[in-house]
Motif scaffolding. Sequence first.
Motif, PDB file in Angstrom:
ATOM      1  N   GLY A 652     103.809 -42.765 -17.870  1.00 25.02           N
ATOM      2  CA  GLY A 652     104.969 -42.220 -18.441  1.00 25.02           C
ATOM      3  C   GLY A 652     104.328 -41.237 -19.663  1.00 25.02           C
ATOM      4  N   ILE A 653     104.822 -39.860 -19.869  1.00 19.44           N
ATOM      5  CA  ILE A 653     104.523 -39.355 -21.044  1.00 19.44           C
ATOM      6  C   ILE A 653     105.544 -39.095 -21.693  1.00 19.44           C
ATOM      7  CG2 ILE A 653     103.248 -37.071 -21.628  1.00 19.44           C
ATOM      8  CD1 ILE A 653     101.659 -37.298 -18.835  1.00 19.44           C
ATOM      9  N   ILE A 654     105.585 -39.556 -22.797  1.00 18.71           N
ATOM     10  CA  ILE A 654     107.033 -39.747 -23.584  1.00 18.71           C
ATOM     11  C   ILE A 654     107.369 -38.490 -24.137  1.00 18.71           C
ATOM     12  CG2 ILE A 654     108.164 -40.884 -25.315  1.00 18.71           C
ATOM     13  CD1 ILE A 654     107.134 -42.935 -23.381  1.00 18.71           C
ATOM     14  N   SER A 655     106.429 -37.534 -24.717  1.00 16.54           N
ATOM     15  CA  SER A 655     106.814 -36.410 -25.164  1.00 16.54           C
ATOM     16  C   SER A 655     105.736 -35.487 -25.134  1.00 16.54           C
ATOM     17  CB  SER A 655     107.284 -36.453 -26.762  1.00 16.54           C
ATOM     18  OG  SER A 655     107.491 -35.282 -27.324  1.00 16.54           O
ATOM     19  N   ALA A 656     105.646 -34.602 -23.956  1.00 17.37           N
ATOM     20  CA  ALA A 656     104.601 -33.482 -23.857  1.00 17.37           C
ATOM     21  C   ALA A 656     104.740 -32.386 -24.686  1.00 17.37           C
ATOM     22  CB  ALA A 656     104.907 -32.923 -22.399  1.00 17.37           C
ATOM     23  N   ASP A 657     105.806 -32.476 -25.402  1.00 13.89           N
ATOM     24  CA  ASP A 657     106.065 -31.196 -26.369  1.00 13.89           C
ATOM     25  C   ASP A 657     105.084 -31.292 -27.713  1.00 13.89           C
ATOM     26  OD1 ASP A 657     108.704 -29.833 -25.101  1.00 13.89           O
ATOM     27  OD2 ASP A 657     109.057 -31.797 -25.216  1.00 13.89           O
ATOM     28  N   SER A 658     104.776 -32.183 -28.066  1.00 16.05           N
ATOM     29  CA  SER A 658     103.760 -32.385 -29.178  1.00 16.05           C
ATOM     30  C   SER A 658     102.533 -31.897 -28.922  1.00 16.05           C
ATOM     31  CB  SER A 658     103.663 -34.018 -29.595  1.00 16.05           C
ATOM     32  OG  SER A 658     103.307 -34.764 -28.591  1.00 16.05           O
ATOM     33  N   LEU A 659     101.951 -31.833 -27.678  1.00 17.94           N
ATOM     34  CA  LEU A 659     100.774 -31.464 -27.168  1.00 17.94           C
ATOM     35  C   LEU A 659     100.782 -29.831 -26.873  1.00 17.94           C
ATOM     36  CD1 LEU A 659      99.616 -33.777 -24.510  1.00 17.94           C
ATOM     37  CD2 LEU A 659      98.931 -33.632 -26.889  1.00 17.94           C
ATOM     38  N   LEU A 660     101.922 -29.346 -26.445  1.00 21.19           N
ATOM     39  CA  LEU A 660     102.245 -27.882 -25.779  1.00 21.19           C
ATOM     40  C   LEU A 660     102.448 -27.006 -26.978  1.00 21.19           C
ATOM     41  CD1 LEU A 660     104.180 -28.843 -22.831  1.00 21.19           C
ATOM     42  CD2 LEU A 660     101.827 -27.796 -22.614  1.00 21.19           C
ATOM     43  N   LYS A 661     103.143 -27.622 -28.037  1.00 27.22           N
ATOM     44  CA  LYS A 661     103.610 -26.826 -29.176  1.00 27.22           C
ATOM     45  C   LYS A 661     102.716 -26.749 -30.254  1.00 27.22           C
ATOM     46  CE  LYS A 661     107.375 -26.141 -26.739  1.00 27.22           C
ATOM     47  NZ  LYS A 661     107.727 -25.016 -26.023  1.00 27.22           N
ATOM     48  N   TYR A 662     101.420 -27.300 -30.382  1.00 28.40           N
ATOM     49  CA  TYR A 662     100.589 -27.224 -31.029  1.00 28.40           C
ATOM     50  C   TYR A 662     100.163 -25.984 -31.678  1.00 28.40           C
ATOM     51  CZ  TYR A 662      97.066 -29.368 -34.539  1.00 28.40           C
ATOM     52  OH  TYR A 662      96.449 -29.687 -35.415  1.00 28.40           O
ATOM     53  N   PRO A 663      99.973 -25.550 -32.862  1.00 22.76           N
ATOM     54  CA  PRO A 663      99.363 -24.120 -33.210  1.00 22.76           C
ATOM     55  C   PRO A 663      98.015 -24.063 -33.193  1.00 22.76           C
ATOM     56  CG  PRO A 663     100.186 -25.563 -35.177  1.00 22.76           C
ATOM     57  CD  PRO A 663     100.484 -26.294 -34.065  1.00 22.76           C
ATOM     58  N   ASP A 664      97.690 -23.727 -32.047  1.00 21.66           N
ATOM     59  CA  ASP A 664      96.095 -23.683 -31.788  1.00 21.66           C
ATOM     60  C   ASP A 664      95.866 -22.988 -30.709  1.00 21.66           C
ATOM     61  OD1 ASP A 664      93.325 -23.862 -31.468  1.00 21.66           O
ATOM     62  OD2 ASP A 664      93.479 -26.110 -31.264  1.00 21.66           O
ATOM     63  N   TYR A 665      94.888 -22.017 -30.594  1.00 19.13           N
ATOM     64  CA  TYR A 665      94.931 -21.103 -29.409  1.00 19.13           C
ATOM     65  C   TYR A 665      94.370 -21.981 -28.021  1.00 19.13           C
ATOM     66  CZ  TYR A 665      89.467 -21.144 -29.641  1.00 19.13           C
ATOM     67  OH  TYR A 665      88.444 -21.653 -29.726  1.00 19.13           O
ATOM     68  N   ARG A 666      93.914 -23.263 -28.479  1.00 18.20           N
ATOM     69  CA  ARG A 666      93.400 -24.083 -27.216  1.00 18.20           C
ATOM     70  C   ARG A 666      94.490 -25.208 -26.815  1.00 18.20           C
ATOM     71  NH1 ARG A 666      87.773 -24.590 -26.105  1.00 18.20           N
ATOM     72  NH2 ARG A 666      86.548 -23.725 -27.794  1.00 18.20           N
ATOM     73  N   ALA A 667      95.678 -24.941 -27.396  1.00 18.15           N
ATOM     74  CA  ALA A 667      96.762 -25.785 -27.191  1.00 18.15           C
ATOM     75  C   ALA A 667      97.058 -25.849 -25.540  1.00 18.15           C
ATOM     76  CB  ALA A 667      98.156 -25.571 -27.596  1.00 18.15           C
ATOM     77  N   ASN A 668      97.034 -25.037 -24.840  1.00 17.39           N
ATOM     78  CA  ASN A 668      97.453 -24.967 -23.392  1.00 17.39           C
ATOM     79  C   ASN A 668      96.420 -25.620 -22.650  1.00 17.39           C
ATOM     80  OD1 ASN A 668      99.827 -23.794 -23.854  1.00 17.39           O
ATOM     81  ND2 ASN A 668      99.438 -21.937 -23.202  1.00 17.39           N
ATOM     82  N   GLU A 669      95.095 -25.262 -22.792  1.00 22.11           N
ATOM     83  CA  GLU A 669      93.868 -25.832 -22.427  1.00 22.11           C
ATOM     84  C   GLU A 669      93.769 -27.559 -22.719  1.00 22.11           C
ATOM     85  OE1 GLU A 669      88.853 -25.660 -22.798  1.00 22.11           O
ATOM     86  OE2 GLU A 669      90.131 -24.198 -23.947  1.00 22.11           O
ATOM     87  N   ARG A 670      93.957 -27.682 -23.759  1.00 19.57           N
ATOM     88  CA  ARG A 670      93.763 -29.244 -24.212  1.00 19.57           C
ATOM     89  C   ARG A 670      95.101 -29.919 -23.687  1.00 19.57           C
ATOM     90  NH1 ARG A 670      90.991 -29.219 -29.307  1.00 19.57           N
ATOM     91  NH2 ARG A 670      88.664 -28.710 -28.708  1.00 19.57           N
ATOM     92  N   SER A 671      96.219 -29.533 -23.631  1.00 20.65           N
ATOM     93  CA  SER A 671      97.378 -30.064 -23.121  1.00 20.65           C
ATOM     94  C   SER A 671      96.956 -30.314 -21.453  1.00 20.65           C
ATOM     95  CB  SER A 671      98.539 -29.113 -23.046  1.00 20.65           C
ATOM     96  OG  SER A 671      98.909 -29.143 -24.488  1.00 20.65           O
ATOM     97  N   PHE A 672      96.750 -29.352 -21.172  1.00 25.04           N
ATOM     98  CA  PHE A 672      96.526 -29.478 -19.267  1.00 25.04           C
ATOM     99  C   PHE A 672      95.286 -30.668 -19.218  1.00 25.04           C
ATOM    100  CE2 PHE A 672      94.224 -28.629 -15.365  1.00 25.04           C
ATOM    101  CZ  PHE A 672      95.123 -28.458 -14.524  1.00 25.04           C
ATOM    102  N   GLN A 673      94.327 -30.465 -20.056  1.00 29.46           N
ATOM    103  CA  GLN A 673      93.130 -31.515 -19.745  1.00 29.46           C
ATOM    104  C   GLN A 673      93.565 -32.935 -20.157  1.00 29.46           C
ATOM    105  OE1 GLN A 673      90.553 -29.781 -22.562  1.00 29.46           O
ATOM    106  NE2 GLN A 673      89.392 -28.645 -21.224  1.00 29.46           N
ATOM    107  N   LEU A 674      94.588 -33.184 -21.308  1.00 30.66           N
ATOM    108  CA  LEU A 674      94.891 -34.442 -21.385  1.00 30.66           C
ATOM    109  C   LEU A 674      95.839 -34.785 -20.491  1.00 30.66           C
ATOM    110  CD1 LEU A 674      94.613 -36.401 -23.551  1.00 30.66           C
ATOM    111  CD2 LEU A 674      96.106 -35.577 -24.935  1.00 30.66           C
ATOM    112  N   LEU A 675      96.988 -34.000 -20.064  1.00 30.33           N
ATOM    113  CA  LEU A 675      97.845 -34.521 -19.001  1.00 30.33           C
ATOM    114  C   LEU A 675      97.451 -34.690 -17.622  1.00 30.33           C
ATOM    115  CD1 LEU A 675     100.670 -31.796 -20.097  1.00 30.33           C
ATOM    116  CD2 LEU A 675     100.742 -34.367 -20.574  1.00 30.33           C
TER     117      LEU A 675
END
Length: 827
Positions: A652-675
């Motif tokens: 269970g991923i409780i809140s994916a938004d804390s990853l996706l909305k992070y102010p960093d140009y790598r946010a999408n890359e890091r989110s995909f990797q972690l998820l």
Amino acid sequence: MLDFAQPLHNERETLFVEVILPLAIAKNYTYRVPFELNDSVAIGKRVVVQFGKSKLYTAIISSIGNQAPEKYEAKYIIDIMDDAPVVNARQLLFWKWLADYYLCHVGEVMNAALPAALKLASETKIVLNKEFEYNKADLNDKEYLIIDALEIQPELSVSDIVKLLGQKTVMPLLRALFEKNIIHISEEVSDKYKPRRRTFITLNPVYSNPESLKELFTILERAPKQLDALLACIQLSRKQKLITKAELTEASGAGAAAIKALIDKEVFIADERTVSRLMGEEHELDENFVLSDNQRAALKNINTQFADKDVVLLHGVTSSGKTQIYIRLIEQMLASGRQTLYLLPEIALTTHIVERLRRHFGNHIGVYHSKFNDNERVEVWQKVLKGDYQIILGARSSVFLPFDDLGLIIVDEEHESSYKQYDPAPRYNARDASIYLGALHSGKVLLGSATPSFESYYNAKTEKYGLAEMPERFGGVELPEIQVVSITEETKRKTMQSHFSSVLMRDIEEALAKKEQVILFQNRRGYAPVIICKTCAYSPKCINCDVTLTYHKSSGKLHCHYCGYREDSPSICPACGSAHLEHKGFGTEKVEDELTILLPDARIARMDLDTTRSKMAFQNILNDIEEKKIDILVGTQMVAKGLDFPDITVIGIISADSLLKYPDYRANERSFQLLAQVSGRAGRRGKQGKVVIQTYDPTHRVIAQVISNDYLDLYNTEIVERKAFKYPPFYRIINLDIKHKDPEKLYHQAEYLAIELRKHFGDRVIGPEFPLINRIRNYYIKSIMLKFEKDTVSIAKVKVILQDVLLQFQTTNLSKGCIVQPDVDPY
């Protein structure tokens, strides 16, 4: 290449040695060699020198000559500590490259590279090794004095021992005591790593024939519990080769006393063995494992590409069997007589790999990581130096070991941010450093990942690196079923229970009913990120850093996650006196707390920085998961790495938004990797797992890409933006953090430095700007970002200019009290 042959010098010839000191100084110092030590000096040996008015340091000889320094009078070296060099030629070249590339001093690299015991200094603390028995009669007079003093006072500095003996040449004495295991270096004193021991039960072969077994049943009729244990053992042995004592106890319900009685009667044979801490990998420990067709194709592809490429990227989905390919490649290196370095992002999270490799390679393998005390680190260092280890498994600091002939470097999970050191200098990335280290040894580098970094994938796509792909899971196991739940919709329908959607709660309950296990991921520790006053909106902040304090229920205090400051949680608002204080947001501690209320019968544990601070805490949690003492594990990023258990079926991923909305140009890359990594923990043993992603934005592009496991789509969409907005892999980034305790002085310093940089680099200079957190440990921070085209600008020339500008800046009165920290490739 530096010449390490023992020099033959005229005994009356005046020699000078340039040495590397473990300090952040711009130039190496030159010392004079006493005539009597002429024949003992050699590049790579340690020498004891005085630096400053009275401080002693252990330095490394980097060159030997006849030329005295022009600007100062050379002091004599005090002593030589080694019979043979402890650092080799390639290491010194590697240190120089790291210092030049990452804009730091070679002394800082030396400080990071050498174990503490190899760089004794005046203030180094010495303590007795209480676990070691020694005979004082075997000690000489000076050693006896040191030990006698340590028995009276438990800790002494090197300078204390200098005063005690009335001589400066104490380092060789301390080295001798250290090698005899009589003393410890206190900076690194820690408990020795203990391998996991398990008791396995087998039926005595005497009872293998039906007659003797029938006779045994008759004897045990009067002991029903023992009979139950015997029957359970026979049943389990038909399904599996190895039966643990814990498994037999659970299957029989007989209890430990009944099993002990059968061991005492020699009906059962108990065999205690060292085992993997993650038994889920046991099927891969078979020495004669056979590669699948996909694995064989990938291995052949890698070997083919190594013919003309020095670096190959292995892109294989989670659980595709990359480790088995690594083992085959290591076997090839072993056969050729060359060394292998196997890098892992966090050694504590993957301790099972050690036993898997030891099963294959025996004493050829050494392990090097932060869980070892300093004696053990020095022992590994010396064994690598002597060539006793052909394979090293370790974390990022393993790149500093004294390899002689490194044929292969494997960087597993190459995308992991753990390979980057952020503080102190050198701020290096072990993955990138490995590529240079491999080139120094004319070796090959294999980068492995299910979700490669864009830089590595870009290099593979542009054919700078080779590329091998494994798109299927080992054994044909399906990727988990992923379901996205809208928190907004569930809140409207009032089906949310605290932070848990109805879908997630249903899947958790179904898993628990089937006696399966669950992982819940929340990328924030603590109980509540913010306490806020409903009346005046006051929120407690750290006194040292510009961050709000996080409430931790376990301690009842507010914590700063940057400097460690703590204070009591207020019951009334200090600003307006209101009693209406609210907790906003939630961390792993709150998730665990609320689950306990919702599922009172479930056994819940938490894995984050707070619960794994002690040495064995992480292993204890893993043991409890394996032994099914835990039903639900709540955790931060730590749960995304290295966990591989057959009964974890729901994530269970409780809140994916804390990853996706992070102010960093790598946010999408890091989110995909972690998820993708978290999702990969589910269903790795023949069962298809379930993953529930809770989010306020269920239509987010990255979530769709995670569901379809479409890394290529993520890469193709993100790479266009990277090029448009001048980010890696098309541009190189150098960050400069300017720090000062006075915000006004910082403003003027940062502006001045930016103006000076723009004279050379123009609009490639961005800032100065305040970072997300603009004060840490009472230092205010401003950041300047430099962006340079990768293909058309010489980064080596850029760094020379940058170092000149920084040196000039540091000589002005304006820079007083200022710290400038360069960070090359900061992300």
